[in-house]
Design a protein around this motif. Structure first.
Motif, PDB file in Angstrom:
ATOM      1  N   ASP A  71      -6.401 -21.953  -5.912  1.00 27.13           N
ATOM      2  CA  ASP A  71      -5.290 -21.383  -6.077  1.00 27.13           C
ATOM      3  C   ASP A  71      -5.387 -20.441  -4.081  1.00 27.13           C
ATOM      4  OD1 ASP A  71      -3.436 -20.634  -4.026  1.00 27.13           O
ATOM      5  OD2 ASP A  71      -1.612 -20.505  -5.680  1.00 27.13           O
ATOM      6  N   PRO A  72      -4.940 -20.519  -2.792  1.00 31.74           N
ATOM      7  CA  PRO A  72      -6.119 -19.228  -2.660  1.00 31.74           C
ATOM      8  C   PRO A  72      -5.684 -18.236  -2.782  1.00 31.74           C
ATOM      9  CG  PRO A  72      -5.369 -20.812  -0.154  1.00 31.74           C
ATOM     10  CD  PRO A  72      -5.262 -21.606  -1.960  1.00 31.74           C
ATOM     11  N   GLN A  73      -4.300 -18.649  -2.748  1.00 32.83           N
ATOM     12  CA  GLN A  73      -3.328 -17.250  -3.078  1.00 32.83           C
ATOM     13  C   GLN A  73      -4.128 -15.988  -3.641  1.00 32.83           C
ATOM     14  OE1 GLN A  73       1.242 -17.990  -1.972  1.00 32.83           O
ATOM     15  NE2 GLN A  73       0.266 -19.291  -3.503  1.00 32.83           N
ATOM     16  N   GLU A  74      -4.348 -16.832  -4.993  1.00 33.15           N
ATOM     17  CA  GLU A  74      -5.271 -15.863  -5.880  1.00 33.15           C
ATOM     18  C   GLU A  74      -6.107 -15.660  -5.699  1.00 33.15           C
ATOM     19  OE1 GLU A  74      -4.066 -15.687  -9.335  1.00 33.15           O
ATOM     20  OE2 GLU A  74      -2.543 -17.212  -8.868  1.00 33.15           O
ATOM     21  N   HIS A  75      -6.744 -15.693  -4.233  1.00 32.81           N
ATOM     22  CA  HIS A  75      -8.176 -14.485  -3.225  1.00 32.81           C
ATOM     23  C   HIS A  75      -7.455 -13.740  -2.408  1.00 32.81           C
ATOM     24  CE1 HIS A  75     -10.896 -17.174  -5.452  1.00 32.81           C
ATOM     25  NE2 HIS A  75      -9.642 -18.742  -5.191  1.00 32.81           N
ATOM     26  N   CYS A  76      -6.352 -13.812  -2.792  1.00 28.41           N
ATOM     27  CA  CYS A  76      -5.836 -12.109  -1.664  1.00 28.41           C
ATOM     28  C   CYS A  76      -5.319 -11.373  -2.959  1.00 28.41           C
ATOM     29  CB  CYS A  76      -4.314 -12.780  -0.959  1.00 28.41           C
ATOM     30  SG  CYS A  76      -4.483 -14.182   0.131  1.00 28.41           S
ATOM     31  N   HIS A  77      -5.755 -10.383  -2.335  1.00 26.11           N
ATOM     32  CA  HIS A  77      -5.961  -8.663  -3.326  1.00 26.11           C
ATOM     33  C   HIS A  77      -5.099  -7.302  -2.188  1.00 26.11           C
ATOM     34  CE1 HIS A  77      -7.883 -11.165  -5.774  1.00 26.11           C
ATOM     35  NE2 HIS A  77      -8.485 -11.424  -4.656  1.00 26.11           N
ATOM     36  N   ILE A  78      -4.695  -6.409  -2.959  1.00 23.47           N
ATOM     37  CA  ILE A  78      -4.367  -5.162  -2.061  1.00 23.47           C
ATOM     38  C   ILE A  78      -4.819  -4.348  -2.661  1.00 23.47           C
ATOM     39  CG2 ILE A  78      -2.977  -3.242  -2.187  1.00 23.47           C
ATOM     40  CD1 ILE A  78      -0.176  -5.721  -2.593  1.00 23.47           C
ATOM     41  N   VAL A  79      -6.143  -3.278  -1.609  1.00 20.45           N
ATOM     42  CA  VAL A  79      -6.552  -2.430  -2.269  1.00 20.45           C
ATOM     43  C   VAL A  79      -5.315  -0.595  -2.148  1.00 20.45           C
ATOM     44  CG1 VAL A  79      -8.385  -0.521  -1.669  1.00 20.45           C
ATOM     45  CG2 VAL A  79      -8.889  -3.227  -1.594  1.00 20.45           C
ATOM     46  N   LEU A  80      -4.960  -0.126  -2.274  1.00 18.77           N
ATOM     47  CA  LEU A  80      -4.776   0.910  -1.460  1.00 18.77           C
ATOM     48  C   LEU A  80      -4.593   2.199  -2.257  1.00 18.77           C
ATOM     49  CD1 LEU A  80      -1.100   0.512  -4.426  1.00 18.77           C
ATOM     50  CD2 LEU A  80      -1.400   0.274  -1.989  1.00 18.77           C
ATOM     51  N   HIS A  81      -4.834   3.002  -0.899  1.00 17.20           N
ATOM     52  CA  HIS A  81      -5.008   4.820  -0.796  1.00 17.20           C
ATOM     53  C   HIS A  81      -4.887   5.549  -1.957  1.00 17.20           C
ATOM     54  CE1 HIS A  81      -5.991   8.783   1.841  1.00 17.20           C
ATOM     55  NE2 HIS A  81      -7.071   7.692   1.619  1.00 17.20           N
ATOM     56  N   ALA A  82      -5.399   6.404  -2.454  1.00 15.73           N
ATOM     57  CA  ALA A  82      -4.988   6.780  -3.247  1.00 15.73           C
ATOM     58  C   ALA A  82      -3.952   7.997  -3.187  1.00 15.73           C
ATOM     59  CB  ALA A  82      -6.317   8.816  -3.812  1.00 15.73           C
ATOM     60  N   ASP A  83      -3.269   7.907  -1.841  1.00 13.14           N
ATOM     61  CA  ASP A  83      -2.351   8.874  -1.525  1.00 13.14           C
ATOM     62  C   ASP A  83      -1.486   8.311  -0.539  1.00 13.14           C
ATOM     63  OD1 ASP A  83      -3.579  11.678  -1.560  1.00 13.14           O
ATOM     64  OD2 ASP A  83      -4.559  11.295   1.107  1.00 13.14           O
TER      65      ASP A  83
END
Length: 152
Positions: free
Chosen positions: A52-64
């Protein structure tokens, strides 16, 4: 893993000025997660092949990043996943090796659309009585990234 050129495009172009960015690529950290296995099983039971291509989408959050950044990033992620599924279905390519550099246009559109929709989305949530929690919506967050946030 992101190569330096991909990371530079994500931070300094596609998501410039944001305290998050989205990434497309295999999740090597959580390959055996129960939710991922269940979603893949459901996909196969519906007759769809491949990951599932949705499994290959991710969020990276900044420390702030704060709760509003988290909410905006989640909105962008939903948009990205829908666009990516549509794009893959249209071209018939179900390659599990899809990476951010292969999806620059979709990533750009998802970030732009989230930026356009977010103020109205937030107004509607507020009208319905939602208030951002005082603490992080994700609970204790230990894995965040740091980068220089440049103005748009």
């Amino acid at each position: 893993l992101l190569d330096p050129e991909e990371l530079d495009v994500l931070i300094n172009d596609l998501f410039r000025g944001e305290k998050y960015f989205l990434v497309v690529g295999q999740d090597v950290k959580n390959q055996r997660g129960l939710s991922a296995r269940v979603r893949q099983w459901m996909r196969r039971s519906k007759g769809r092949s491949g990951d599932d291509p949705q499994e290959h989408c991710h969020i990276v959050l900044h420390a702030d990043a704060n709760n509003l950044d988290i909410l905006k990033s989640a909105l962008a992620l939903v948009i990205l996943r829908k666009k990516l599924v549509r794009k893959i279905d249209e071209c018939g390519d179900h390659s599990p090796a899809l990476r951010s550099r292969d999806c620059v246009d979709v990533l750009r559109d998802a970030g732009r659309e989230a930026g356009e929709i977010f103020p109205q989305f937030l107004r509607e949530l507020t009208k319905q009585g939602w208030r951002p929690p005082l603490r992080s919506m994700l609970g204790r967050v230990s894995a965040r990234a740091e980068w220089t946030i440049r103005r748009k």
